[in-house]
Design a protein around this motif. Structure first.
Motif, PDB file in Angstrom:
ATOM      1  N   UNK A   2      26.185 -25.768 -19.755  1.00  0.00           N
ATOM      2  CA  UNK A   2      25.534 -26.714 -18.534  1.00  0.00           C
ATOM      3  C   UNK A   2      24.857 -25.942 -17.666  1.00  0.00           C
ATOM      4  N   UNK A   3      25.464 -24.336 -17.385  1.00  0.00           N
ATOM      5  CA  UNK A   3      24.776 -23.495 -16.506  1.00  0.00           C
ATOM      6  C   UNK A   3      23.299 -23.203 -16.975  1.00  0.00           C
ATOM      7  N   UNK A   4      22.977 -23.080 -18.440  1.00  0.00           N
ATOM      8  CA  UNK A   4      21.952 -22.611 -18.949  1.00  0.00           C
ATOM      9  C   UNK A   4      20.917 -23.779 -18.624  1.00  0.00           C
ATOM     10  N   UNK A   5      21.268 -25.068 -19.075  1.00  0.00           N
ATOM     11  CA  UNK A   5      20.569 -26.110 -19.136  1.00  0.00           C
ATOM     12  C   UNK A   5      20.085 -26.350 -17.639  1.00  0.00           C
ATOM     13  N   UNK A   6      21.005 -26.125 -16.505  1.00  0.00           N
ATOM     14  CA  UNK A   6      20.722 -26.158 -15.120  1.00  0.00           C
ATOM     15  C   UNK A   6      19.619 -25.175 -14.724  1.00  0.00           C
ATOM     16  N   UNK A   7      19.855 -23.959 -15.129  1.00  0.00           N
ATOM     17  CA  UNK A   7      18.823 -22.928 -14.765  1.00  0.00           C
ATOM     18  C   UNK A   7      17.440 -23.395 -15.419  1.00  0.00           C
ATOM     19  N   UNK A   8      17.437 -23.512 -16.747  1.00  0.00           N
ATOM     20  CA  UNK A   8      16.168 -23.917 -17.462  1.00  0.00           C
ATOM     21  C   UNK A   8      15.572 -25.199 -16.722  1.00  0.00           C
ATOM     22  N   UNK A   9      16.050 -26.122 -16.264  1.00  0.00           N
ATOM     23  CA  UNK A   9      15.522 -27.392 -15.478  1.00  0.00           C
ATOM     24  C   UNK A   9      15.180 -26.823 -14.190  1.00  0.00           C
ATOM     25  N   UNK A  10      15.821 -26.094 -13.525  1.00  0.00           N
ATOM     26  CA  UNK A  10      15.541 -25.621 -12.217  1.00  0.00           C
ATOM     27  C   UNK A  10      14.367 -24.539 -12.122  1.00  0.00           C
ATOM     28  N   UNK A  11      14.238 -23.939 -13.293  1.00  0.00           N
ATOM     29  CA  UNK A  11      12.933 -23.187 -13.196  1.00  0.00           C
ATOM     30  C   UNK A  11      12.044 -23.962 -13.476  1.00  0.00           C
ATOM     31  N   UNK A  12      11.916 -24.973 -14.496  1.00  0.00           N
ATOM     32  CA  UNK A  12      10.733 -25.799 -14.925  1.00  0.00           C
ATOM     33  C   UNK A  12      10.409 -26.374 -13.658  1.00  0.00           C
ATOM     34  N   UNK A  13      11.258 -27.163 -12.973  1.00  0.00           N
ATOM     35  CA  UNK A  13      10.890 -27.879 -11.852  1.00  0.00           C
ATOM     36  C   UNK A  13      10.433 -26.929 -10.510  1.00  0.00           C
ATOM     37  N   UNK A  14      11.088 -25.917 -10.294  1.00  0.00           N
ATOM     38  CA  UNK A  14      10.574 -25.079  -9.302  1.00  0.00           C
ATOM     39  C   UNK A  14       9.188 -24.393  -9.663  1.00  0.00           C
ATOM     40  N   UNK A  15       8.836 -24.121 -10.846  1.00  0.00           N
ATOM     41  CA  UNK A  15       7.794 -23.518 -11.302  1.00  0.00           C
ATOM     42  C   UNK A  15       6.502 -24.670 -11.148  1.00  0.00           C
ATOM     43  N   UNK A  16       6.717 -25.804 -11.554  1.00  0.00           N
ATOM     44  CA  UNK A  16       5.761 -26.805 -11.623  1.00  0.00           C
ATOM     45  C   UNK A  16       5.444 -27.658 -10.230  1.00  0.00           C
ATOM     46  N   UNK A  17       6.655 -27.801  -9.380  1.00  0.00           N
ATOM     47  CA  UNK A  17       6.803 -28.534  -8.249  1.00  0.00           C
ATOM     48  C   UNK A  17       6.282 -27.613  -7.027  1.00  0.00           C
ATOM     49  N   UNK A  18       6.954 -26.519  -6.983  1.00  0.00           N
ATOM     50  CA  UNK A  18       6.837 -25.332  -5.943  1.00  0.00           C
ATOM     51  C   UNK A  18       8.169 -25.663  -4.975  1.00  0.00           C
ATOM     52  N   UNK A  19       7.570 -25.340  -3.615  1.00  0.00           N
ATOM     53  CA  UNK A  19       8.759 -25.445  -2.829  1.00  0.00           C
ATOM     54  C   UNK A  19       9.144 -26.902  -2.371  1.00  0.00           C
ATOM     55  N   UNK A  20       7.916 -27.558  -2.374  1.00  0.00           N
ATOM     56  CA  UNK A  20       8.305 -29.083  -1.927  1.00  0.00           C
ATOM     57  C   UNK A  20       8.926 -29.819  -2.899  1.00  0.00           C
ATOM     58  N   UNK A  21       8.959 -29.401  -4.219  1.00  0.00           N
ATOM     59  CA  UNK A  21       9.568 -29.919  -5.281  1.00  0.00           C
ATOM     60  C   UNK A  21      11.048 -29.398  -5.236  1.00  0.00           C
ATOM     61  N   UNK A  22      11.603 -28.264  -4.876  1.00  0.00           N
ATOM     62  CA  UNK A  22      12.710 -27.939  -4.434  1.00  0.00           C
ATOM     63  C   UNK A  22      13.578 -28.619  -3.327  1.00  0.00           C
ATOM     64  N   UNK A  23      12.653 -28.856  -2.517  1.00  0.00           N
ATOM     65  CA  UNK A  23      13.203 -29.564  -1.201  1.00  0.00           C
ATOM     66  C   UNK A  23      13.507 -30.901  -1.631  1.00  0.00           C
ATOM     67  N   UNK A  24      12.725 -31.549  -2.537  1.00  0.00           N
ATOM     68  CA  UNK A  24      12.861 -32.884  -2.787  1.00  0.00           C
ATOM     69  C   UNK A  24      14.313 -33.152  -3.718  1.00  0.00           C
ATOM     70  N   UNK A  25      14.251 -32.013  -4.650  1.00  0.00           N
ATOM     71  CA  UNK A  25      15.416 -32.034  -5.300  1.00  0.00           C
ATOM     72  C   UNK A  25      16.786 -31.828  -4.802  1.00  0.00           C
TER      73      UNK A  25
END
Length: 76
Positions: A2-25
């Motif tokens: 689950x940690x690996x999936x979370x890391x991968x999902x976070x990485x993809x969302x973070x690189x595509x959406x930027x800081x605003x994407x992280x804030x929305x998440x």
């Protein structure tokens, strides 16, 4: 896993959406985790888990008591 999936999902969302994407998440997570439905689901899950653990403990106790010698003598 689950940690690996979370890391991968976070990485993809973070690189595509930027800081605003992280804030929305983060804001979405706060909303979801504080909702009444999620709390009810967690409470119900914990209750079910306790029941399974109690049943398992009862089964194990029964099996262990069946394996004990019937006489008062124990093997050394």
């Amino acid at each position: 896993m689950g940690t690996m999936i979370g890391f991968a999902l976070g990485y993809v969302l973070g690189t595509r959406a930027g800081e605003q994407g992280w804030n929305d998440l983060r804001e979405s997570w706060r909303t979801i985790s504080s909702s009444e439905e999620v709390r009810d689901l967690l409470v119900g899950s914990v209750s079910i888990a306790r029941d399974f653990i109690r049943q398992g403990a009862g089964i194990m106790a029964d099996r262990l008591s069946q394996d004990e010698p019937k006489s008062g003598l124990r093997a050394a």
